[in-house]
Design an enzyme around this catalytic site. Sequence first.
Site, PDB file in Angstrom:
ATOM      1  N   LYS A 266       0.918  -1.006   0.069  1.00  0.00           N
ATOM      2  CA  LYS A 266       0.125  -0.017   0.061  1.00  0.00           C
ATOM      3  C   LYS A 266       0.952   1.267  -0.166  1.00  0.00           C
ATOM      4  O   LYS A 266       1.328   1.799   1.041  1.00  0.00           O
ATOM      5  CB  LYS A 266      -0.919  -0.071   1.241  1.00  0.00           C
ATOM      6  CG  LYS A 266      -2.103   0.903   1.315  1.00  0.00           C
ATOM      7  CD  LYS A 266      -3.043   0.766   2.136  1.00  0.00           C
ATOM      8  CE  LYS A 266      -3.996   2.082   2.395  1.00  0.00           C
ATOM      9  NZ  LYS A 266      -4.793   2.234   1.117  1.00  0.00           N
TER      10      LYS A 266
HETATM   11  N1  PPE Z   1      -8.003  -1.331  -2.723  1.00  0.00           N
HETATM   12  C1  PPE Z   1      -7.226  -0.033  -2.682  1.00  0.00           C
HETATM   13  C2  PPE Z   1      -6.584   0.491  -3.760  1.00  0.00           C
HETATM   14  C3  PPE Z   1      -7.450   0.893  -1.364  1.00  0.00           C
HETATM   15  O1  PPE Z   1      -6.801   2.095  -1.520  1.00  0.00           O
HETATM   16  C4  PPE Z   1      -7.976   0.198  -0.243  1.00  0.00           C
HETATM   17  C5  PPE Z   1      -8.103   1.012   0.645  1.00  0.00           C
HETATM   18  C6  PPE Z   1      -8.684  -1.093  -0.486  1.00  0.00           C
HETATM   19  C7  PPE Z   1      -8.546  -1.761  -1.607  1.00  0.00           C
HETATM   20  C8  PPE Z   1      -9.362  -1.698   0.749  1.00  0.00           C
HETATM   21  O2  PPE Z   1      -8.383  -2.067   1.735  1.00  0.00           O
HETATM   22  P1  PPE Z   1      -8.792  -2.130   2.899  1.00  0.00           P
HETATM   23  O3  PPE Z   1      -9.064  -0.882   3.815  1.00  0.00           O
HETATM   24  O4  PPE Z   1      -7.562  -2.869   3.763  1.00  0.00           O
HETATM   25  O5  PPE Z   1     -10.031  -2.988   3.614  1.00  0.00           O
HETATM   26  N2  PPE Z   1      -8.035   2.457   0.597  1.00  0.00           N
HETATM   27  C9  PPE Z   1      -7.771   3.238   1.871  1.00  0.00           C
HETATM   28  C10 PPE Z   1      -7.558   4.535   1.202  1.00  0.00           C
HETATM   29  C11 PPE Z   1      -8.643   5.517   0.978  1.00  0.00           C
HETATM   30  C12 PPE Z   1      -8.348   6.899   0.466  1.00  0.00           C
HETATM   31  O6  PPE Z   1      -9.045   7.525   0.160  1.00  0.00           O
HETATM   32  O7  PPE Z   1      -7.251   7.581   1.086  1.00  0.00           O
HETATM   33  C13 PPE Z   1      -8.934   3.169   2.950  1.00  0.00           C
HETATM   34  O8  PPE Z   1      -9.894   2.627   2.439  1.00  0.00           O
HETATM   35  O9  PPE Z   1      -8.414   3.537   4.069  1.00  0.00           O
END
Ligand code: PPE
Length: 309
Positions: free
Chosen positions: A160
Amino acid sequence: MSWDEKGGKIWMDGEFVDWNDANIHVLSHVVHYGSSVFEGLRCYKNPNGSAIFRLNEHVERLFESAKIYKMPIPFTKTDISNAIKEVVAVNKLKSCYIRPLAYRGYKELGVSPLNCPVNTTIAVWEWGTYLGDEAMENGVDIGVSSWRRLAPDTMPSLAKAGANYMNAQLAKLEAIENGFDEAIMLDYHGFVGEGSGENIFLVKDDVIYTPSLSSSILKGITRDSVIKIAEDLGYEVSQEKIPREMLYLADEVFFSGSAAEVTPIRSIDRIEIGTAKRGPITEKIQSEFFSIVDGKTEDKFDWLSYIEY
Ligand code: PPE
């Protein structure tokens, strides 16, 4: 602690700094080369107190992202977990979003980050629903982006990393320009990947599908929570390569993410999905998710870490 108030404290390398003083030098490596890894978590208030959702898993993933980029975080996982809890408590927040970030800091420029320090920071603020309150019930309208997810041998999707979000921004900007709430990106091979900040699920004939990790997606912690909740409710969940058109033919589609939580999708490329509103299985999973975080049902998966103020 909101963007309007700009009050409260931000944790920077072990110290609490006022929001307005939490600055870095413009010649920091991260500013030029995007060398950061980060997390996003939520803390929920419930009748038993305030609890962070899946704290250990998020801290684990922060260190995994850093490992991929050979970025030694000069704190232990326990230090970071404790700091995350502390920053919520210091800011006296009951319910908030938490953003830990590790980055290559200020020393010199040039692509190699090796001489630059690794700095770590944790900020918190109040963040409501990601795609709008109304979306949680009625669903969002999304479009397939012309921008693909990172090809597997270009940048690692399992990290990430801040720089990955340049790809996400292209997709999000295009979605906004086209009048959609959010984008869905295909992977390099044309299979369904993920949203700009969410994983995606679809339901067809009572089976739940989500792209496998080989589709250049983030291994979402909410994705994992949805899989566990769905299996616990008795549904079969399949992680596989998903052709784009399977989205249009699905009975239900929804997003998952720490910020997005569980958000139904009612249309894709202006094609109505199912009955064009939140479907019954989405509703069941969403309601189970919120029952756990809101403390209405037992925390049977041990997902909540309570804060001591
Ligand atoms: N894919 C991506 C590309 C992504 O950024 C997130 C979280 C997810 C999947 C889901 O992952 P999880 O949060 O572990 O379930 N995105 C983060 C950032 C959003 C933002 O706008 O900044 C979040 O949800 O915190």
